[in-house]
Design a protein around this motif. Structure first.
Motif, PDB file in Angstrom:
ATOM      1  N   ASN A   1      53.048  39.048  43.434  1.00 10.46           N
ATOM      2  CA  ASN A   1      54.971  39.073  42.506  1.00 10.46           C
ATOM      3  C   ASN A   1      56.082  40.168  43.542  1.00 10.46           C
ATOM      4  O   ASN A   1      55.745  40.992  43.102  1.00 10.46           O
ATOM      5  CB  ASN A   1      55.475  38.499  41.126  1.00 10.46           C
ATOM      6  N   LEU A   2      57.674  39.289  43.934  1.00 10.16           N
ATOM      7  CA  LEU A   2      58.227  40.758  44.181  1.00 10.16           C
ATOM      8  C   LEU A   2      58.166  41.585  43.439  1.00 10.16           C
ATOM      9  O   LEU A   2      58.162  42.732  43.717  1.00 10.16           O
ATOM     10  CB  LEU A   2      59.354  40.047  44.766  1.00 10.16           C
TER      11      LEU A   2
ATOM     12  N   LEU B   1      37.220  42.323  50.326  1.00 12.80           N
ATOM     13  CA  LEU B   1      36.788  41.112  49.119  1.00 12.80           C
ATOM     14  C   LEU B   1      36.094  42.067  47.349  1.00 12.80           C
ATOM     15  O   LEU B   1      36.660  41.804  46.234  1.00 12.80           O
ATOM     16  CB  LEU B   1      36.151  39.740  48.999  1.00 12.80           C
ATOM     17  N   LEU B   2      35.348  43.166  47.325  1.00 11.08           N
ATOM     18  CA  LEU B   2      34.683  43.927  46.535  1.00 11.08           C
ATOM     19  C   LEU B   2      35.353  44.821  46.115  1.00 11.08           C
ATOM     20  O   LEU B   2      35.694  45.834  45.251  1.00 11.08           O
ATOM     21  CB  LEU B   2      33.492  44.658  47.131  1.00 11.08           C
ATOM     22  N   SER B   3      36.613  45.420  46.964  1.00 12.42           N
ATOM     23  CA  SER B   3      37.237  46.590  46.508  1.00 12.42           C
ATOM     24  C   SER B   3      38.463  45.690  45.562  1.00 12.42           C
ATOM     25  O   SER B   3      38.888  45.628  44.377  1.00 12.42           O
ATOM     26  CB  SER B   3      38.154  47.171  47.579  1.00 12.42           C
ATOM     27  N   ILE B   4      38.834  43.671  45.920  1.00 13.26           N
ATOM     28  CA  ILE B   4      39.194  43.268  44.615  1.00 13.26           C
ATOM     29  C   ILE B   4      38.963  43.364  43.656  1.00 13.26           C
ATOM     30  O   ILE B   4      39.610  42.976  42.383  1.00 13.26           O
ATOM     31  CB  ILE B   4      39.803  42.074  45.612  1.00 13.26           C
ATOM     32  N   ILE B   5      37.657  42.942  43.476  1.00 17.39           N
ATOM     33  CA  ILE B   5      36.620  42.804  42.233  1.00 17.39           C
ATOM     34  C   ILE B   5      36.688  43.637  41.583  1.00 17.39           C
ATOM     35  O   ILE B   5      37.101  43.150  39.928  1.00 17.39           O
ATOM     36  CB  ILE B   5      35.661  42.158  42.888  1.00 17.39           C
ATOM     37  N   HIS B   6      36.163  44.608  42.340  1.00 14.56           N
ATOM     38  CA  HIS B   6      36.770  46.059  41.065  1.00 14.56           C
ATOM     39  C   HIS B   6      37.907  46.116  40.869  1.00 14.56           C
ATOM     40  O   HIS B   6      37.729  46.523  39.339  1.00 14.56           O
ATOM     41  CB  HIS B   6      35.885  47.417  41.739  1.00 14.56           C
ATOM     42  N   GLN B   7      38.782  46.090  41.306  1.00 16.10           N
ATOM     43  CA  GLN B   7      40.338  46.122  40.930  1.00 16.10           C
ATOM     44  C   GLN B   7      40.977  44.933  39.336  1.00 16.10           C
ATOM     45  O   GLN B   7      41.064  45.635  38.774  1.00 16.10           O
ATOM     46  CB  GLN B   7      41.022  45.722  42.238  1.00 16.10           C
TER      47      GLN B   7
ATOM     48  N   SER C   1      45.980  35.819  42.346  1.00 15.61           N
ATOM     49  CA  SER C   1      47.407  36.681  42.997  1.00 15.61           C
ATOM     50  C   SER C   1      46.563  37.659  44.474  1.00 15.61           C
ATOM     51  O   SER C   1      48.252  37.974  44.202  1.00 15.61           O
ATOM     52  CB  SER C   1      47.189  37.316  41.925  1.00 15.61           C
ATOM     53  N   ALA C   2      45.720  38.581  43.912  1.00 14.67           N
ATOM     54  CA  ALA C   2      45.174  39.201  44.744  1.00 14.67           C
ATOM     55  C   ALA C   2      45.356  38.853  46.815  1.00 14.67           C
ATOM     56  O   ALA C   2      45.690  39.222  47.465  1.00 14.67           O
ATOM     57  CB  ALA C   2      44.301  40.516  44.720  1.00 14.67           C
TER      58      ALA C   2
END
Length: 608
Positions: A365-366, A453-459, A359-360
């Motif tokens: 979603n809106l 990508l690393l930031s998304i993974i941690h999130q 999803s990231a």
């Protein structure tokens, strides 16, 4: 005895009880904050809090230390605060000490040890290369000298990367700050030094983005004692310049010299009080200035803010409780040691993390889209479509400079010889230099994508916060895989650039060499030769010169696709004249009913 005393006593007791209940609001929210932080993002609520925002060296840390009355925050050059610090101040008569949520149960009575623990915990998450992280550090300070207060100290706004920081460090810090202050229940403490232009204050600019009407913003003006002689901040502190609904409060912090000299904070607060009482521009508002008044104001405003948010907070909390109770009923008959149940729970958790990652990347979603900063896949797309082309434009060379380089290269290749033909090596050498410059922006683009990508993974792995070992191992494995693919990607990109360097196609239509020009010239010559023998008309032509019909002469003409020629006779040997027909076309002309002559006209295709 006053006959009204009997009515005054219940009223006083009622007010005292009301104040006592109000004083418990902030500790209650603090406990909720600790619980939600421990349980993970799925229990996150928009809790009332105060976020401290300001540029580097604006004096944020000094303001917080003045509240506590102790030196306990990291100091140094560059970015010092690299993780959000949720600072909970609890009024307690039982001594002074601090506790960290990640080290529950351990009391830190030495405030130098608190500073070291903040530094160690920051390095543990971000490394020692001045990187930043969105994961907060929760610190609770108990002291008889503080008022109940909760503050979130955010990294200072910076514009220049330091050390191994990514090039977009300003964007990352800005995104982190907006993530906190965009919440409706967050008050913004905008710290601005008095010796800078208030209109260009980074803190006030960010606050205005999320709070245009200034309802949630509290202005703090520091370094009033460092303003130039003859200047003051009176109009600002009186809320006349860039007014805020909650106003401005001025403070005077310790200077760097005072900090290096270990000047006591209590002495500094006394000096601050004398400054406002004796300064002619601030004497009339001295009772509304200083650290003590700021702390009281923040305590009162946060307490009132929590009271206003309580109904909405209660409804959200009840909704989450009902959802949790429903989930508990599903597990009521389950055996905790059932391997199948454990495996199913683990797979469900991993599946949820994968869905959030997808999803990231693909878009939110809106209902929960971020309206302040680009995140996830949108940020990666921005890197490819805007950042990368911008980096390429920066390395482009002007045509004038390239021609100059080519001329110099040609002369250097010829040496003392005077060449007849232009050497291809000159062009190839200059082009290779330009192509080689693509290596740096290509690698930089890969680094930016990997960082996001690393930031998304941690999130997304925050869902695993209840299982710290699982989360740590998952992040380690995913990060290891990304790093491996990073090296493969960089190698492939560099090899592609090397492919372009291996062979220069000088026959490409965009190349500035002579190969295409010669080819086009040859094709044009062939076309002219092919059309040269095509005769359109032949016959006798009368050419009249001057106005007399007697001076007219007859010639035999030949009209081809390239020219109009006339001869003395039909043998076409004695050519008198030839007129080229560049940009000319032929058309028939009506000669009339009585005329038997064939007439035609030549006209130009170019506009006059």
């Amino acid at each position: 005895m006053d006959p009204n005393f009997i009515y005054h006593v219940p009223l006083i007791q009622h007010n005292a009880n009301r104040r006592s209940r109000m004083e418990q609001l902030i500790p209650m929210v603090n406990r909720l904050q600790d619980v939600f932080t421990t349980m993970g993002a799925r229990f996150d609520l928009d809790l009332p809090q105060i976020a401290v925002v300001g540029s580097q060296s604006a004096g944020k840390s000094s303001v917080l230390e003045n509240f506590v009355g102790r030196d306990f925050l990291p100091r140094g050059s560059g970015i010092v605060t690299r993780r959000p610090l949720i600072l909970q101040l609890i009024h307690s008569p039982h001594g002074e000490y601090g506790e960290f949520l990640h080290n529950k149960g351990k009391k830190f009575t030495d405030f130098n040890a608190i500073r070291s623990e903040i530094e160690d915990e920051t390095d543990r998450m971000t490394g020692t290369n001045k990187g930043i992280s969105r994961v907060p550090i929760n610190l609770t300070v108990f002291s008889p000298h503080v008022l109940n207060l909760t503050l979130v100290d955010l990294p200072g706004i910076t514009k220049v990367p330091v050390g191994d920081q990514p090039a977009d460090i300003e964007t990352q810090i800005r995104g982190m700050i907006l993530e906190f202050i965009s919440k409706d229940n967050c008050l913004v403490l905008a710290v601005t030094p008095a010796n800078s232009d208030l209109a260009n204050s980074d803190a006030l600019k960010l606050a205005k983005e999320v709070d245009p009407s200034g309802l949630r913003t509290i202005g703090v003006i520091t370094k009033l004692d460092l303003m130039d002689d003859g200047t003051d901040a009176r109009d600002i502190l009186e809320n006349k310049l860039l007014p805020l609904r909650r106003g401005y409060i001025g403070v005077v912090n310790r200077s760097q010299k005072d900090i290096d000299g270990r000047k006591d904070i209590k002495a500094a607060l006394a000096a601050e009080r004398r400054f406002f009482m004796t300064h002619p521009a601030y004497q009339h508002i001295a009772d509304r200035m200083g650290t003590a008044f700021l702390q009281k104001t923040l305590n009162l405003q946060l307490t009132n803010h929590i009271r206003q948010c309580l109904p909405q907070l209660r409804n959200k909390l009840q909704g989450q409780m009902l959802a949790m109770q429903k989930e508990v009923l599903e597990y009521k008959s389950a055996r905790p040691d059932d391997p199948q149940r454990k495996t199913k729970a683990l797979m469900n958790l991993v599946h949820e993390v994968g869905k959030e990652f997808q999803s990231a990347l693909l878009g939110s979603n809106l209902s929960d889209v971020n309206l302040q900063v680009l995140t996830g896949g949108a940020k990666i797309a921005n890197i490819f479509h805007e950042r990368f082309p911008f980096e390429l434009v920066k390395i482009e060379i002007e045509d004038k400079d390239m021609r100059k380089q080519i001329v110099i290269a040609i002369k250097n290749i010829r040496g003392i010889r005077a060449g007849l033909f232009t050497p291809d090596e000159a062009f190839e050498y200059v082009v290779q230099i330009q192509i080689a410059k693509y290596r740096e922006p290509v690698i930089k683009c890969v680094d930016l994508v990997i960082t996001e990508l690393l930031s998304i993974i941690h999130q997304v792995t925050e869902r695993m916060v209840r299982f710290p070992h699982l989360r740590e191992e998952s992040e380690r494995l995913i990060t290891q895989y990304l790093r491996e693919r990073e090296q493969v990607t960089k190698t492939a990109c560099l090899e592609y650039v090397q492919f372009q360097l291996a062979y220069i196609n000088t026959n490409h239509e965009d190349f500035i060499g002579f190969a295409n020009a010669q080819q086009r010239s040859a094709n044009e010559s062939k076309r002219r030769l092919a059309n040269q023998g095509q005769v359109i008309r032949k016959g006798w032509l009368r050419i009249q010169t001057g106005g007399s019909f007697l001076k007219a002469k007859d010639f035999f003409f030949v009209l081809t696709t390239e020219s109009l020629s006339w001869f003395t006779d039909q043998e076409e040997k004695d050519k008198k004249y030839m007129m080229p027909l560049d940009n000319l076309k032929i058309k028939d002309v009506d000669s009339g009913i009585m005329s038997r002559r064939i007439q035609f006209a030549l006209f130009s295709t170019e506009p006059k």
